[in-house]
Design a protein around this motif. Structure first.
Motif, PDB file in Angstrom:
ATOM      1  N   GLU A  58      54.212 -43.622 -15.419  1.00 29.77           N
ATOM      2  CA  GLU A  58      54.699 -42.266 -15.698  1.00 29.77           C
ATOM      3  C   GLU A  58      56.217 -42.219 -15.818  1.00 29.77           C
ATOM      4  OE1 GLU A  58      52.780 -39.963 -12.615  1.00 29.77           O
ATOM      5  OE2 GLU A  58      50.947 -39.834 -13.806  1.00 29.77           O
ATOM      6  N   PHE A  59      56.778 -43.275 -16.405  1.00 33.40           N
ATOM      7  CA  PHE A  59      58.211 -43.389 -16.667  1.00 33.40           C
ATOM      8  C   PHE A  59      59.053 -43.240 -15.392  1.00 33.40           C
ATOM      9  CE2 PHE A  59      56.264 -41.562 -20.554  1.00 33.40           C
ATOM     10  CZ  PHE A  59      56.422 -42.658 -21.378  1.00 33.40           C
ATOM     11  N   ALA A  60      58.555 -43.790 -14.313  1.00 31.82           N
ATOM     12  CA  ALA A  60      59.260 -43.695 -13.026  1.00 31.82           C
ATOM     13  C   ALA A  60      60.712 -44.095 -13.178  1.00 31.82           C
ATOM     14  CB  ALA A  60      58.570 -44.591 -11.996  1.00 31.82           C
ATOM     15  N   PRO A  61      61.602 -43.311 -12.596  1.00 34.79           N
ATOM     16  CA  PRO A  61      61.422 -42.192 -11.670  1.00 34.79           C
ATOM     17  C   PRO A  61      61.485 -40.803 -12.336  1.00 34.79           C
ATOM     18  CG  PRO A  61      63.699 -42.848 -11.621  1.00 34.79           C
ATOM     19  CD  PRO A  61      63.012 -43.719 -12.663  1.00 34.79           C
ATOM     20  N   GLU A  62      60.924 -40.669 -13.527  1.00 34.76           N
ATOM     21  CA  GLU A  62      61.039 -39.423 -14.285  1.00 34.76           C
ATOM     22  C   GLU A  62      60.671 -38.184 -13.471  1.00 34.76           C
ATOM     23  OE1 GLU A  62      58.358 -37.793 -17.767  1.00 34.76           O
ATOM     24  OE2 GLU A  62      59.960 -39.037 -18.606  1.00 34.76           O
ATOM     25  N   GLY A  63      59.521 -38.198 -12.811  1.00 35.72           N
ATOM     26  CA  GLY A  63      59.070 -37.017 -12.067  1.00 35.72           C
ATOM     27  C   GLY A  63      60.065 -36.575 -11.009  1.00 35.72           C
ATOM     28  N   GLU A  64      60.555 -37.542 -10.240  1.00 31.03           N
ATOM     29  CA  GLU A  64      61.540 -37.229  -9.195  1.00 31.03           C
ATOM     30  C   GLU A  64      62.844 -36.729  -9.804  1.00 31.03           C
ATOM     31  OE1 GLU A  64      62.287 -40.480  -6.469  1.00 31.03           O
ATOM     32  OE2 GLU A  64      60.204 -41.128  -6.635  1.00 31.03           O
ATOM     33  N   PHE A  65      63.295 -37.401 -10.847  1.00 27.78           N
ATOM     34  CA  PHE A  65      64.550 -37.044 -11.502  1.00 27.78           C
ATOM     35  C   PHE A  65      64.493 -35.616 -12.042  1.00 27.78           C
ATOM     36  CE2 PHE A  65      67.477 -36.834 -15.078  1.00 27.78           C
ATOM     37  CZ  PHE A  65      68.607 -37.468 -14.603  1.00 27.78           C
ATOM     38  N   ASP A  98      73.706 -40.622 -10.852  1.00 28.38           N
ATOM     39  CA  ASP A  98      74.219 -41.700  -9.996  1.00 28.38           C
ATOM     40  C   ASP A  98      73.186 -42.130  -8.959  1.00 28.38           C
ATOM     41  OD1 ASP A  98      76.627 -41.662 -11.339  1.00 28.38           O
ATOM     42  OD2 ASP A  98      77.694 -40.523  -9.790  1.00 28.38           O
ATOM     43  N   GLU A  99      72.470 -41.157  -8.405  1.00 34.23           N
ATOM     44  CA  GLU A  99      71.454 -41.450  -7.386  1.00 34.23           C
ATOM     45  C   GLU A  99      70.289 -42.258  -7.960  1.00 34.23           C
ATOM     46  OE1 GLU A  99      68.185 -39.015  -4.641  1.00 34.23           O
ATOM     47  OE2 GLU A  99      69.796 -37.901  -5.604  1.00 34.23           O
ATOM     48  N   TYR A 100      69.867 -41.910  -9.174  1.00 38.68           N
ATOM     49  CA  TYR A 100      68.652 -42.506  -9.742  1.00 38.68           C
ATOM     50  C   TYR A 100      68.901 -43.662 -10.704  1.00 38.68           C
ATOM     51  CZ  TYR A 100      65.567 -39.223  -7.536  1.00 38.68           C
ATOM     52  OH  TYR A 100      64.863 -38.520  -6.584  1.00 38.68           O
ATOM     53  N   LEU A 101      70.133 -43.921 -11.100  1.00 31.97           N
ATOM     54  CA  LEU A 101      70.394 -44.957 -12.095  1.00 31.97           C
ATOM     55  C   LEU A 101      69.813 -46.325 -11.725  1.00 31.97           C
ATOM     56  CD1 LEU A 101      71.578 -45.447 -14.873  1.00 31.97           C
ATOM     57  CD2 LEU A 101      73.780 -45.925 -13.774  1.00 31.97           C
ATOM     58  N   PRO A 102      69.952 -46.789 -10.489  1.00 33.52           N
ATOM     59  CA  PRO A 102      69.332 -48.089 -10.168  1.00 33.52           C
ATOM     60  C   PRO A 102      67.809 -48.082 -10.371  1.00 33.52           C
ATOM     61  CG  PRO A 102      70.940 -47.494  -8.493  1.00 33.52           C
ATOM     62  CD  PRO A 102      70.757 -46.276  -9.369  1.00 33.52           C
TER      63      PRO A 102
END
Length: 128
Positions: free
Chosen positions: A98-105, A54-58
Motif C-alpha cells: 500500500e505504498f508504505a508509508p503512504e497511509g501514515e504520511f 523530514d520525519e518520513y523520508l527514510p
C-alpha cells in the motif's frame, strides 16, 4: 557457466511500450499532493508539511534501493507534491505494501491546519 560471475537476485523489468512504441517506461512514480495556505516564504502549513517529509523520508526511501524522491512546491498555486519514483520491478512489491508509508504520511498531512485537497496518483516518470 556461471562460475565467477556475480548472481543477480532481482530481474530488471523490460521497458513497457506506450504510444505505438514511440515511448516506453521502466520507472513508476507515486505522487502525494496537497494544497497549502499562506505565502511560500513563511507559510506555517508548508513548514509543517516539510517536517512531515523530514520525519518520513527514510521510510519513503525504503520503497526501493533505486527510489528517487522529488519535492515540488508552487508558490503561486500553493501546490505541494512529493513524488517517489521506483524502478518498474520494485513497483509491484511496493504497491502490495500500500505504498508504505503512504497511509501514515497522508494521515499526518490531514492533521495540519491549512492543508487541503490531499490526493495521490500513480504515473510513469522517465528521465529523457
Amino acid at each position: 557457466s556461471t562460475v565467477g560471475r556475480p548472481r543477480s537476485f532481482a530481474l530488471k523489468a523490460e521497458p513497457v511500450p506506450l504510444a505505438n512504441g514511440s515511448m516506453s517506461f521502466d520507472r513508476v512514480c507515486r505522487e502525494w499532493r496537497c494544497k497549502y495556505t499562506g505565502n511560500k516564504s513563511d507559510s506555517e502549513s508548508l513548514e509543517a508539511i516539510a517536517k512531515v517529509v523530514d520525519e518520513y523520508l527514510p521510510k519513503i526511501k525504503e520503497a526501493s534501493s533505486g527510489a528517487t524522491v522529488n519535492r515540488l512546491v508552487c508558490g503561486s498555486c500553493l501546490d505541494f507534491k512529493l513524488m517517489t519514483t521506483v524502478p518498474l520491478e520494485d513497483f509491484g512489491p511496493w504497491e502490495e505494501k500500500e505504498f508504505a508509508p503512504e497511509g501514515e504520511f497522508l494521515a499526518k498531512l490531514k492533521e495540519i491546519e491549512g492543508v487541503s485537497q490531499i490526493e495521490t496518483q500513480t504515473i510513469t516518470n522517465v528521465e529523457i
